[in-house]
Scaffold this motif. Structure first.
Motif, short mmCIF file in Angstrom:
data_model
loop_
_atom_site.label_atom_id
_atom_site.label_comp_id
_atom_site.label_asym_id
_atom_site.label_seq_id
_atom_site.Cartn_x
_atom_site.Cartn_y
_atom_site.Cartn_z
N ALA A 100 0.92 -1.26 0.10
CA ALA A 100 0.19 -0.06 -0.03
C ALA A 100 0.84 1.10 0.19
N GLY A 101 -0.05 2.35 -0.51
CA GLY A 101 0.69 3.91 -0.87
C GLY A 101 0.56 5.02 -1.03
N ILE A 102 1.00 5.66 -0.63
CA ILE A 102 0.33 6.93 -1.41
C ILE A 102 1.26 8.04 -2.24
N MET A 103 0.97 8.67 -2.78
CA MET A 103 1.75 9.00 -3.56
C MET A 103 1.13 10.41 -4.29
N GLY A 113 2.36 13.10 13.54
CA GLY A 113 3.18 13.32 14.11
C GLY A 113 4.32 13.55 12.36
N PHE A 114 3.89 12.82 11.48
CA PHE A 114 5.10 12.08 11.00
C PHE A 114 4.18 12.59 9.58
N GLU A 115 4.98 13.35 8.04
CA GLU A 115 4.53 13.31 6.93
C GLU A 115 3.56 12.74 6.31
N SER A 116 2.88 12.59 5.90
CA SER A 116 1.84 11.54 4.78
C SER A 116 2.35 10.71 4.59
N GLN A 117 3.30 10.79 3.58
CA GLN A 117 3.44 9.87 2.52
C GLN A 117 4.23 8.89 3.49
N LEU A 118 5.42 9.46 4.40
CA LEU A 118 5.90 8.60 4.72
C LEU A 118 5.84 8.10 6.16
N PHE A 123 6.58 4.36 7.61
CA PHE A 123 6.24 3.48 9.74
C PHE A 123 5.19 2.58 9.40
N GLY A 124 4.52 3.23 8.59
CA GLY A 124 3.24 1.90 8.47
C GLY A 124 3.70 0.05 8.79
N HIS A 125 4.06 0.51 7.69
CA HIS A 125 4.92 -0.80 6.84
C HIS A 125 6.36 -1.30 7.84
N PHE A 126 6.75 -0.22 7.96
CA PHE A 126 8.06 -0.67 9.47
C PHE A 126 7.37 -1.54 10.59
N ALA A 127 6.72 -0.57 10.94
CA ALA A 127 5.41 -1.00 12.30
C ALA A 127 4.61 -1.94 12.31
N GLY A 167 11.14 22.67 3.11
CA GLY A 167 11.36 22.66 1.83
C GLY A 167 10.26 21.36 0.68
N TYR A 168 9.09 21.47 0.71
CA TYR A 168 8.32 20.74 0.67
C TYR A 168 7.87 20.14 -0.75
N SER A 169 8.19 19.34 -1.26
CA SER A 169 7.42 18.93 -2.57
C SER A 169 6.52 17.92 -2.32
N ARG A 170 5.31 17.43 -3.97
CA ARG A 170 5.20 16.08 -3.38
C ARG A 170 5.56 15.35 -3.79
N GLN A 171 6.12 15.32 -4.98
CA GLN A 171 7.68 14.34 -5.47
C GLN A 171 8.76 13.65 -4.49
N ARG A 172 9.32 15.17 -3.87
CA ARG A 172 10.84 14.98 -2.95
C ARG A 172 9.40 14.04 -2.01
N ALA A 173 8.53 14.17 -1.27
CA ALA A 173 8.02 13.62 0.27
C ALA A 173 7.85 12.10 -0.70
N TYR A 174 7.42 12.18 -2.11
CA TYR A 174 6.86 10.28 -2.19
C TYR A 174 8.26 9.79 -2.94
N ALA A 175 9.66 10.78 -3.08
CA ALA A 175 10.65 10.12 -3.23
C ALA A 175 11.46 9.74 -1.78
N GLN A 176 11.63 10.21 -1.29
CA GLN A 176 11.80 10.28 -0.03
C GLN A 176 10.86 8.70 0.87
N SER A 177 9.74 8.97 0.55
CA SER A 177 9.14 7.80 1.15
C SER A 177 9.83 6.11 0.25
N LYS A 178 9.71 6.80 -1.10
CA LYS A 178 10.23 5.29 -1.57
C LYS A 178 11.70 4.69 -1.26
#
Length: 306
Positions: A100-103, A113-118, A123-127, A167-178
């Motif tokens: 599962a994931g969001i993008m 307190g987590f950024e939603s994509q991460l 973090f959800g899968h880690f737990a 410095g948030y961007s949708r793409q940057r946050a997604y890349a960090q999560s992946k």
């Protein structure tokens, strides 16, 4: 190599949990595993959508063995509750697919307190993995498959600003999560190997697949009003969810390398049959893996069994 679902071994007697199994790649993976005889647990936020997905599978596979597990990966509390439900029903797992994931969503902080994509993608899968790990480690042939993305290549863990407040961007946050997904999968394998566990950790990515992962609103809000053009050309440059699920199924059932990474073979890993994929040096770095592992443990207040 031209591996397809026809090459999957028999899955009778095996129990597989797939997160986000109500649509897209998760649904196709559930369908294929059920067709080979696995008992498939569809872990999803919406019971209605999961029920519709199970009905869809059972239209062609009336004897498919399916089960719904409520799961909201964006909430650590909800993940703990879902793991408790699963443990009350099952004493072993053969396969956990962290799919599962969001993008590319707007910046939002979860209740933890987590950024939603991460929060959702990592973090959800880690737990969830940590809470269910003891159901897997002593099971011969068991696997944990974590779905990353080509986008991991541009990802870095912002250790001092995980929520990307500066410095948030949708793409940057997604890349960090992946890249987080891939770092996790590789570091988990190091630890499983050191512990002599029977289960292995493997990662994969679907290439460019035409799923509903991208919110239509994101496309509509694309710059220079190119949303209509994007919607027009997407079918021409993406593969179907059925084909996009092949790397996941390959990682889950084929003869793979522990800690390996698998994706489509053609057009720079965007489509085609599954094969070994390219993981960046950053994602494979042991110091980064260990640092991010300990940070994830601390932030989720979860410590994996030795």
């Amino acid at each position: 190599m031209s591996w397809t679902t026809r090459d999957m071994p028999d899955q009778h007697g095996r129990t597989a949990l797939i997160t986000g199994a109500n649509s897209g790649i998760g649904l196709e993976a559930a369908r294929a595993l059920a067709a080979r005889g696995a008992h498939v647990i569809l872990a999803c936020r919406s019971e209605d959508k999961a029920a519709a997905a199970m009905a869809d599978i059972q239209r062609k596979l009336p004897d498919a063995s399916l089960e719904f597990l409520p799961l909201d990966l964006s909430s650590q509390k909800a993940v703990h509750e879902s793991a408790a439900i699963l443990r009350s029903r099952h004493n072993k797992l053969d396969l956990l697919i962290n799919n599962a994931g969001i993008m590319w969503v707007q910046r939002l902080l979860t209740d933890d307190g987590f950024e939603s994509q991460l929060a959702t993608n990592h973090f959800g899968h880690f737990a969830l993995t940590g809470l269910l790990l003891d159901l897997l480690v002593d099971v011969p042939g068991s696997r944990i498959v974590t779905v990353s993305s080509i986008a991991h290549r541009g990802g870095r863990i912002c250790f001092d600003d995980l929520s990307l407040a500066s410095g948030y961007s949708r793409q940057r946050a997604y890349a960090q999560s992946k890249v987080a997904n891939l770092i996790f999968a590789i570091e988990l394998q190091r630890r499983l190997a050191a512990a002599g566990a029977q289960t292995i950790s493997v990662a994969c990515h679907p290439g460019v697949s035409g799923t509903n992962l991208v919110n239509p609103g994101v496309i509509e809000q694309s710059p220079l009003k190119i949303g209509a053009l994007v919607k027009l050309i997407m079918p021409l440059v993406t593969q179907s969810p059925k084909n996009g699920a092949l790397p996941t199924l390959y990682a889950a059932t084929a003869d793979v390398t522990p800690g390996g990474y698998y994706g489509p073979a053609r057009l720079k890993e965007t489509m085609g049959p599954p094969t070994e994929a390219y993981a960046t040096r950053y994602a494979r770095d042991e110091e980064i893996g260990e640092r991010f592992w300990h940070m994830s443990c601390a932030l989720t207040d979860l410590h994996y069994p030795a």
